[in-house]
Design a protein around this motif. Structure first.
Motif, short mmCIF file in Angstrom:
data_model
loop_
_atom_site.label_atom_id
_atom_site.label_comp_id
_atom_site.label_asym_id
_atom_site.label_seq_id
_atom_site.Cartn_x
_atom_site.Cartn_y
_atom_site.Cartn_z
N LEU A 211 -4.35 14.61 -3.60
CA LEU A 211 -5.87 14.32 -3.03
C LEU A 211 -6.96 15.54 -2.98
CD1 LEU A 211 -5.04 11.61 -0.74
CD2 LEU A 211 -6.08 11.21 -3.07
N ALA B 215 1.00 -1.17 -0.13
CA ALA B 215 0.01 -0.20 -0.13
C ALA B 215 0.85 1.17 0.05
CB ALA B 215 -0.93 -0.19 1.02
N THR B 216 0.38 2.35 -0.64
CA THR B 216 0.97 3.68 -0.72
C THR B 216 1.12 4.21 0.89
OG1 THR B 216 -0.37 4.15 -2.56
CG2 THR B 216 1.37 5.73 -2.08
N LYS C 77 -1.54 13.46 4.33
CA LYS C 77 -1.33 12.82 3.30
C LYS C 77 -0.75 13.69 2.27
CE LYS C 77 -5.11 9.52 3.27
NZ LYS C 77 -6.69 9.87 3.51
N GLY C 78 0.61 13.42 2.08
CA GLY C 78 1.56 13.98 1.19
C GLY C 78 2.38 15.12 2.03
N ASP D 140 2.93 9.68 0.94
CA ASP D 140 3.20 9.64 -0.58
C ASP D 140 1.69 9.69 -1.27
OD1 ASP D 140 5.68 6.99 -0.62
OD2 ASP D 140 5.86 9.31 -0.48
N GLN D 141 0.84 9.62 -0.53
CA GLN D 141 -0.46 9.86 -1.11
C GLN D 141 -0.85 11.46 -1.45
OE1 GLN D 141 -3.55 8.09 1.36
NE2 GLN D 141 -2.37 6.19 1.56
N VAL D 142 -0.29 11.77 -2.56
CA VAL D 142 -0.27 13.16 -2.87
C VAL D 142 -1.49 13.45 -3.83
CG1 VAL D 142 2.11 14.07 -2.25
CG2 VAL D 142 1.76 12.95 -4.54
N THR E 135 1.12 6.91 3.85
CA THR E 135 0.39 8.34 3.87
C THR E 135 1.18 9.41 3.37
OG1 THR E 135 -0.38 7.39 6.00
CG2 THR E 135 -0.97 9.44 5.41
#
Lengths: 184, 122, 231
Positions: A182, A173-174, C217-218, A178-180, A176
């Motif tokens: 959004l 899973a990615t 997030k990010g 790296d979850q850009v 947190t």
């Protein structure tokens, strides 16, 4: 012996899993672990208007040995941390942990020397419930999601496979950070 | 034997209940996993490390034993007084004399305990 | 800044420290506007007699009752400040036990309640960094008074008044825990709110907030005392 962990998979096991899951989720006894303000909302959800008794959960056991679910309701301080861990260890399996509120999920508004930044630093958490404090309806929603999770828990060799699948999913899973992208 | 047969279903029900309970316990020992950790074996004391208890369970003052023993003796005396009380009129003077003798004997023991300080708590 | 800040109706103050800005970034990194904040830390200047209200009676009773002071009434206490209808008596640590006992026992004073000790840390007042503040209340006379005891950081010892006011027990433990003031004569002076093996005294001004960066997030948001710094 631990026969429960060695059951061979098959149609019969699926039925047994369904039965066991149904029985476990419908009589989930919480341990009284209200630490701060979230405890008030937990008490309110156990009271008459937002009834937890309809899920079989009105019995908040004072002793962890008789409890299935530890609802960590409130901020956990540095001094309280070993006590949380001791209570968790003294619960008998199967046991689940619900981190209620922002403080037990991630430290909440208290980002300082005194408060543990999330109770998952100490105990493994099954479901996080944000809010400050979460309304009783939100707590019941989290409990129902936990019920779904419990009823789908497998036994025996299926459980081993389920744990491996969960582990593999978590590894690919990615993260947190790296979850850009959004926010668009 | 014929009259006793009425109670046979109760016996079967009792055996069934006992059998169910025994089966539950035995089955749990077999099917359940064994996940011991140190905290599960320790005494529960609200999450803190349990206060160490003295060896042999700690000493008790002997006055507790004395009080319990005296209670038993006089309680049994009262138990003997009850049947006489309900049939006192039928037993007449003979019963009264016997009872007075009994009470005087226990009274002697009472006086002895009193003089020897057995009724002092501290 | 001037030495004395005089405002209408307030007593004379002596300024020792002027703090500019809040914690966090300074200079061009600050976007909150707190960087322009100028906060003045005043030290109250002694008031002169008559104090007004019932404060003169308290002072007279204290000076009359304490055997040490009968000869030199002027230098009885380090300072007495009367402001906002409240009286603060600055007591030397060596006199604290005698003053507390007098406050409790004298019929004209009878301060039955001690509402606890609080600590204050003034890092810039060298030699007088740690203050312990005691609040007293008299039910018989319906009065309040405050005692303030000053200790230096190099020798942070203040006598414990637990023998006179037993309820101060936990308050003194808390003040020790958070400021490091050691109360001599306390039966069991241990940490009460931090874990027993904690290092440092958290409520001192030079103790860091101790927060960790929060991961979203990010992005990561730094701890509150390190934000808004665009290095």
């Amino acid at each position: 012996m631990g026969i429960e962990e060695k059951l061979p998979s098959g149609v019969l096991l699926t039925t047994v899993e369904g039965l066991a899951g149904y029985a476990r989720k419908n009589s989930l006894w919480p341990a009284t672990f209200g630490l701060a303000c979230c405890a008030i909302e937990m008490m309110a959800s156990g009271a008459g208007r937002y009834d937890l008794a309809r899920f079989g959960m009105e019995v908040f056991r004072a002793s962890p040995r008789q409890a299935d679910l530890m609802i960590v309701a409130g901020r956990v301080s540095q001094k309280m941390a070993p006590i949380v861990r001791q209570i968790y260890d003294q619960m008998a399996a199967p046991k689940w942990v619900l981190a209620m509120g922002a403080c037990s999920s991630s430290g909440g508004m208290f980002n300082n020397y005194a408060i543990i930044q999330g109770v998952d630093h100490i105990v493994p958490v099954d479901i996080y419930l944000p809010g400050c404090p979460p309304r009783p309806e939100m707590l019941i929603d989290a409990l129902l999601k936990l019920h779904d999770q419990i009823s789908e828990t497998k036994l025996g060799t299926n459980r081993k496979r389920q744990l491996e699948d969960l582990e593999n999913a978590a590894l690919i899973a990615t993260p947190t950070i790296d979850q850009v992208g959004l926010m668009r | 034997m014929g009259q006793g047969a009425i109670y046979l279903p109760i016996l079967f029900l009792g055996l069934l209940a006992f059998g169910f309970a025994a089966f539950s316990v035995v089955a749990a020992t077999f099917t359940g996993p064994k996940r011991y950790n140190r905290a599960k074996v320790e005494a529960y004391e609200c999450g803190i490390q349990p206060t160490p208890q003295p060896e042999g369970g700690g000493r008790f003052p002997v006055k507790y034993y004395l009080t319990a023993m005296l209670f038993i003796i006089f309680d049994i005396e009262i138990v003997f007084l009850y049947p006489w009380a309900v049939t006192c009129d039928k037993l007449g003077v003979f019963g009264l004399a016997e009872m007075v003798l009994f009470i005087v004997t226990v009274l002697a023991a009472y006086a002895f305990v009193w003089r020897r300080g057995g009724l002092e708590w501290d | 800044m001037n030495d004395d800040v005089v405002k209408a109706g307030l007593p004379l103050l002596q300024v020792t420290t002027v703090r500019e800005g809040m914690f966090g970034a300074s200079g061009s990194g600050d976007t909150s506007g707190f960087g322009g904040l100028v906060s003045v830390v005043p030290v109250p200047v002694a008031s002169a007699q008559p104090f007004g209200n019932y404060f003169d009676e308290i002072y007279a009773e204290l000076v009359a009752a304490l055997p040490l002071f009968k000869s030199s009434a002027e230098k009885a206490f380090d300072k007495i400040v009367v402001a906002h209808d409240e009286m603060t008596i600055y007591v030397h640590p060596t006199e604290l036990l005698a003053v507390a006992r007098t406050l409790r026992d004298e019929p004209g004073l009878r301060f039955e309640l001690c509402l606890g000790v609080s600590g204050v840390h003034y890092p810039n007042q060298t030699g007088a960094e740690l203050h312990a503040v005691y609040h007293f209340r008299s039910i018989t006379h319906n009065r309040r008074v405050r005692l303030e005891v000053v200790a230096a950081d190099s020798h942070p010892h203040i006598p414990s008044i637990v023998s006179i006011y037993p309820t101060n027990d936990w308050h003194e433990r808390e003040t020790f825990d958070f400021f490091g003031i050691i109360f001599d004569g306390h039966p069991h002076l241990t940490r009460i709110q931090m874990p027993d093996d904690w290092q440092g005294h958290p409520q001192r001004k030079d103790y860091p907030l101790g927060g960790i960066p929060v991961e979203y997030k990010g992005a990561t948001v730094p701890a509150p005392d390190e934000r808004r710094s665009y290095n």
